[in-house]
Design an enzyme around this catalytic site. Sequence first.
Site, mmCIF file in Angstrom:
data_model
loop_
_atom_site.group_PDB
_atom_site.id
_atom_site.type_symbol
_atom_site.label_atom_id
_atom_site.label_comp_id
_atom_site.label_asym_id
_atom_site.label_seq_id
_atom_site.Cartn_x
_atom_site.Cartn_y
_atom_site.Cartn_z
ATOM 1 N N ASP A 168 -2.308 -12.536 4.718
ATOM 2 C CA ASP A 168 -3.703 -12.095 4.844
ATOM 3 C C ASP A 168 -4.022 -11.991 6.335
ATOM 4 O O ASP A 168 -4.085 -13.008 7.038
ATOM 5 C CB ASP A 168 -4.620 -13.116 4.153
ATOM 6 C CG ASP A 168 -6.091 -12.746 4.284
ATOM 7 O OD1 ASP A 168 -6.420 -11.799 5.025
ATOM 8 O OD2 ASP A 168 -6.910 -13.426 3.640
ATOM 9 N N THR B 163 -6.829 6.385 12.452
ATOM 10 C CA THR B 163 -7.358 7.417 11.564
ATOM 11 C C THR B 163 -8.087 8.528 12.307
ATOM 12 O O THR B 163 -8.622 8.300 13.402
ATOM 13 C CB THR B 163 -8.356 6.754 10.574
ATOM 14 O OG1 THR B 163 -9.052 7.762 9.856
ATOM 15 C CG2 THR B 163 -9.385 5.892 11.284
ATOM 16 N N GLY C 250 0.837 -1.200 0.000
ATOM 17 C CA GLY C 250 0.000 0.000 0.000
ATOM 18 C C GLY C 250 0.872 1.250 0.000
ATOM 19 O O GLY C 250 2.106 1.163 0.033
ATOM 20 N N THR D 268 -9.181 0.473 3.285
ATOM 21 C CA THR D 268 -9.174 1.929 3.444
ATOM 22 C C THR D 268 -10.217 2.637 2.572
ATOM 23 O O THR D 268 -10.260 3.864 2.559
ATOM 24 C CB THR D 268 -7.773 2.497 3.103
ATOM 25 O OG1 THR D 268 -7.433 2.098 1.774
ATOM 26 C CG2 THR D 268 -6.725 1.989 4.066
ATOM 27 N N TYR E 42 -16.041 2.591 8.755
ATOM 28 C CA TYR E 42 -14.574 2.607 8.706
ATOM 29 C C TYR E 42 -14.007 3.110 10.043
ATOM 30 O O TYR E 42 -13.152 2.461 10.641
ATOM 31 C CB TYR E 42 -14.101 3.506 7.554
ATOM 32 C CG TYR E 42 -12.606 3.728 7.506
ATOM 33 C CD1 TYR E 42 -11.732 2.699 7.163
ATOM 34 C CD2 TYR E 42 -12.059 4.978 7.803
ATOM 35 C CE1 TYR E 42 -10.363 2.908 7.125
ATOM 36 C CE2 TYR E 42 -10.694 5.194 7.765
ATOM 37 C CZ TYR E 42 -9.850 4.159 7.420
ATOM 38 O OH TYR E 42 -8.489 4.364 7.387
ATOM 39 N N LYS F 74 -11.876 0.916 12.841
ATOM 40 C CA LYS F 74 -10.502 1.295 13.210
ATOM 41 C C LYS F 74 -10.414 1.580 14.717
ATOM 42 O O LYS F 74 -9.395 1.294 15.347
ATOM 43 C CB LYS F 74 -10.045 2.508 12.402
ATOM 44 C CG LYS F 74 -9.926 2.275 10.900
ATOM 45 C CD LYS F 74 -8.819 1.299 10.520
ATOM 46 C CE LYS F 74 -7.443 1.910 10.640
ATOM 47 N NZ LYS F 74 -6.386 0.988 10.142
HETATM 48 N N1 LIG Z 1 -5.150 6.499 3.202
HETATM 49 C C1 LIG Z 1 -5.495 7.396 4.129
HETATM 50 O O1 LIG Z 1 -5.873 8.537 3.821
HETATM 51 C C2 LIG Z 1 -5.411 7.026 5.585
HETATM 52 C C3 LIG Z 1 -5.787 7.989 6.536
HETATM 53 C C4 LIG Z 1 -5.721 7.653 7.893
HETATM 54 C C5 LIG Z 1 -5.273 6.400 8.278
HETATM 55 N N2 LIG Z 1 -4.915 5.494 7.334
HETATM 56 C C6 LIG Z 1 -4.463 4.176 7.770
HETATM 57 O O2 LIG Z 1 -3.093 4.037 7.411
HETATM 58 C C7 LIG Z 1 -2.818 2.679 7.034
HETATM 59 C C8 LIG Z 1 -2.148 2.636 5.681
HETATM 60 O O3 LIG Z 1 -2.996 3.259 4.728
HETATM 61 P P1 LIG Z 1 -2.614 3.328 3.179
HETATM 62 O O4 LIG Z 1 -3.050 4.660 2.694
HETATM 63 O O5 LIG Z 1 -1.214 2.873 2.961
HETATM 64 O O6 LIG Z 1 -3.643 2.256 2.621
HETATM 65 P P2 LIG Z 1 -3.605 1.435 1.242
HETATM 66 O O7 LIG Z 1 -2.738 2.107 0.245
HETATM 67 O O8 LIG Z 1 -5.041 1.159 0.932
HETATM 68 O O9 LIG Z 1 -2.878 0.099 1.693
HETATM 69 C C9 LIG Z 1 -3.500 -0.832 2.529
HETATM 70 C C10 LIG Z 1 -2.983 -2.182 2.150
HETATM 71 O O10 LIG Z 1 -3.647 -3.179 2.952
HETATM 72 C C11 LIG Z 1 -3.781 -4.315 2.155
HETATM 73 N N3 LIG Z 1 -4.832 -5.211 2.643
HETATM 74 C C12 LIG Z 1 -6.173 -5.118 2.484
HETATM 75 N N4 LIG Z 1 -6.767 -6.192 3.041
HETATM 76 C C13 LIG Z 1 -5.786 -6.971 3.548
HETATM 77 C C14 LIG Z 1 -5.759 -8.213 4.224
HETATM 78 N N5 LIG Z 1 -6.882 -8.890 4.501
HETATM 79 N N6 LIG Z 1 -4.568 -8.719 4.620
HETATM 80 C C15 LIG Z 1 -3.426 -8.052 4.345
HETATM 81 N N7 LIG Z 1 -3.371 -6.888 3.675
HETATM 82 C C16 LIG Z 1 -4.550 -6.343 3.296
HETATM 83 C C17 LIG Z 1 -4.126 -3.794 0.774
HETATM 84 O O11 LIG Z 1 -3.759 -4.730 -0.180
HETATM 85 P P3 LIG Z 1 -4.633 -4.823 -1.534
HETATM 86 O O12 LIG Z 1 -4.479 -3.513 -2.206
HETATM 87 O O13 LIG Z 1 -3.952 -5.961 -2.213
HETATM 88 O O14 LIG Z 1 -6.046 -5.105 -1.103
HETATM 89 C C18 LIG Z 1 -3.270 -2.530 0.690
HETATM 90 O O15 LIG Z 1 -2.056 -2.760 0.005
HETATM 91 C C19 LIG Z 1 -4.162 1.946 7.142
HETATM 92 O O16 LIG Z 1 -4.237 1.302 8.389
HETATM 93 C C20 LIG Z 1 -5.191 3.041 7.079
HETATM 94 O O17 LIG Z 1 -6.386 2.687 7.761
HETATM 95 C C21 LIG Z 1 -4.971 5.780 6.002
#
Ligand SMILES: NC(=O)c1ccc[n+]([C@@H]2O[C@H](COP(=O)([O-])OP(=O)(O)OC[C@H]3O[C@@H](n4cnc5c(N)ncnc54)[C@H](OP(=O)(O)O)[C@@H]3O)[C@@H](O)[C@H]2O)c1
Length: 281
Positions: free
Chosen positions: A36, A101, A11, A62, A125, A129
Amino acid sequence: MVRVLITGGHGQLGRALVRTAPAHTEVIALGAAECDVTDPFTVRAVLARVEPTLVIHCAAWTDVDGCERHPERAWRVNALGTQHIAAACAAAEAALVALSTNYVFDGEQDEPYHEFARPHPLSVYGASKLAAEEVVRALCPRHYIVRTAMLYDAHGRNFVTTVLRLAREQPRLRMVADQYGSPTFVDDLAKAIWQLVAQPAYGTYHLVNAGRASWYEWAVAVLETLGLGVPVEPIPASQFRRAARPPRNGVLTSLAAPALGIVLPDWRDALTRCLAPLRSA
Ligand SMILES: NC(=O)c1ccc[n+]([C@@H]2O[C@H](COP(=O)([O-])OP(=O)(O)OC[C@H]3O[C@@H](n4cnc5c(N)ncnc54)[C@H](OP(=O)(O)O)[C@@H]3O)[C@@H](O)[C@H]2O)c1
């Protein structure tokens, strides 16, 4: 040598953690296919094989609107998946960073939210979280819970790349001007996480770029930074229908991080650095 396992390693934050990892750190970044998090047997087997001293748990579903439409999947990945990770970390005596988040807050207060503000999520969501935070606190004593917001990079799927795509496709954009947050460049967040885990200061931290922006202000800043003259119309959130309800005020601030000497730059400075390679391209 410190060995760090990253879940959700493909991600946008996982990739940023890999490219900013400090020297003397061995990083094993695994995607959903290799680890997973919804499968407790896989999680335990991966930790037994990798033997990490630290796990940075980035894996999550996400898609905020997707979570609202398919709550069971949201709870399974975000809450139950984190429960499996926290239990396995405790059993393996590994420390844990769990990403959370600003959606844990309802956005009703006018000031930015610090670490001790009371959560009250409005969305599936956010609720999933927050439940993840609770299992981490209950199961894994050596934990850092890192709440962040509005993550972006110059590539991949995020608000910044969406604005750039829409600017190519449409003569004018419409963006919500009455919801605020803390746009955060993943590289700045990743560096702050590496600074944080260098200290055994377990607890809850808000790590975001400084300042605040509405979706409208953020979109205008993206287009201005790249010199794109596409007009943007400010609209109220009531004119932009979504499955999930984001907090009106999703701005985070930190009491805990500056006490450790961790201070992230202003969001406009971060955006300029992030987009610099696209300006010269
Ligand atoms: N993005 C934001 O704006 C934001 C804001 C606040 C907090 N956060 C938190 O920060 C963290 C990182 O976010 P990010 O932006 O890097 O998110 P991201 O780009 O969506 O990456 C999340 C990764 O988790 C993987 N994933 C989904 N289901 C899974 C499973 N069952 N087992 C293992 N991996 C799995 C996804 O893989 P696939 O793509 O292959 O499904 C994806 O690569 C998350 O915890 C998110 O909640 C994000």
